[in-house]
Scaffold this motif. Structure first.
Motif, mmCIF file in Angstrom:
data_model
loop_
_atom_site.group_PDB
_atom_site.id
_atom_site.type_symbol
_atom_site.label_atom_id
_atom_site.label_comp_id
_atom_site.label_asym_id
_atom_site.label_seq_id
_atom_site.Cartn_x
_atom_site.Cartn_y
_atom_site.Cartn_z
ATOM 1 N N GLY A 160 -64.169 -73.661 -54.080
ATOM 2 C CA GLY A 160 -64.219 -73.648 -52.617
ATOM 3 C C GLY A 160 -64.829 -72.366 -52.080
ATOM 4 N N GLU A 161 -64.487 -71.228 -52.701
ATOM 5 C CA GLU A 161 -65.088 -69.956 -52.297
ATOM 6 C C GLU A 161 -66.593 -69.958 -52.572
ATOM 7 O OE1 GLU A 161 -62.870 -67.166 -54.593
ATOM 8 O OE2 GLU A 161 -61.041 -67.439 -53.413
ATOM 9 N N GLY A 162 -66.983 -70.532 -53.710
ATOM 10 C CA GLY A 162 -68.401 -70.614 -54.043
ATOM 11 C C GLY A 162 -69.166 -71.498 -53.072
ATOM 12 N N ILE A 163 -68.551 -72.620 -52.680
ATOM 13 C CA ILE A 163 -69.215 -73.525 -51.730
ATOM 14 C C ILE A 163 -69.325 -72.869 -50.358
ATOM 15 C CG2 ILE A 163 -68.978 -75.719 -50.504
ATOM 16 C CD1 ILE A 163 -67.781 -76.884 -53.070
ATOM 17 N N ALA A 164 -68.282 -72.149 -49.937
ATOM 18 C CA ALA A 164 -68.338 -71.464 -48.641
ATOM 19 C C ALA A 164 -69.431 -70.391 -48.643
ATOM 20 C CB ALA A 164 -66.981 -70.843 -48.327
#
Length: 199
Positions: A160-164
């Motif tokens: 999720g951090e990578g996608i954000a």
């Protein structure tokens, strides 16, 4: 005159001195390219290095980004975007150090096309990864797909951090493509003004 008014744009005259507006646009482009490079690289590293091992009925299952093809696409596209932004960031620095605007129409078209392609790729990869992440987080009861993130919480959080981060990089890439569109289409502005004055 400046390219904002009627007259010759700096792109139409080889070696024209860089005006204040040109410096601001070039500096904005450089900052955006550096940000996109850093954000895309961070996103690729966050997703590519993310793993979590879970034991299910005495069998150890390792979750990694290669298990979801959308995450593989995200890592590859962000790597491409980081490298592309780095190369064009160097081009911006060289252009600023020379202090002149050397812009031919073929070069402007090449930059515009490349920026558009990378912007579309980043937006598409973020969309695909977000859709896959939604299925992992929420599941799909109608298809009996379970919520994977209940088992692999750390893995899902880091993805999720990578996608954000990739979303921020794609927004930056869209802004860069707008700047390159401005740089390209201003080359055609001076000709129209001269043609209309002849009538």
């Amino acid at each position: 005159m400046s390219y904002l008014g009627v007259g010759v744009s700096p792109g139409n005259v080889a070696g024209a001195p860089m005006k204040l507006n040109d410096r601001k646009v070039r500096l904005t482009e450089l900052i955006l390219r550096c940000l996109v490079c850093a954000l895309a690289l961070i996103s690729a590293i966050l997703v590519a290095t993310d793993t979590q091992v879970k034991e299910v009925f005495t069998i150890q299952k390792k979750a990694k980004y290669t298990d979801m093809k959308a995450l593989v696409l995200l890592v590859v596209v962000n790597g491409i975007a980081a490298a592309y932004s780095l190369v064009h960031g160097v081009r911006c620095v060289v252009g600023m150090m020379k202090g002149s605007v050397l812009f031919s129409k073929p070069l402007a078209w090449a930059i515009f096309s490349g920026d558009q392609a990378v912007a579309y790729l980043t937006v598409a990869s973020v969309g695909a990864a977000a859709q896959s992440a939604a299925f992992a987080k929420l599941g799909e009861p109608e298809l009996q797909w379970m919520k994977i993130c209940t088992m692999y919480g750390k893995f899902c959080n880091q993805v999720g951090e990578g996608i954000a981060t990739a979303l921020l990089a794609s927004i930056g890439m869209v802004m860069i493509s707008c700047i390159s569109a401005f740089g390209l289409f201003r080359l055609y502005g001076g000709n129209k003004a001269r043609q209309s004055s002849l009538w």
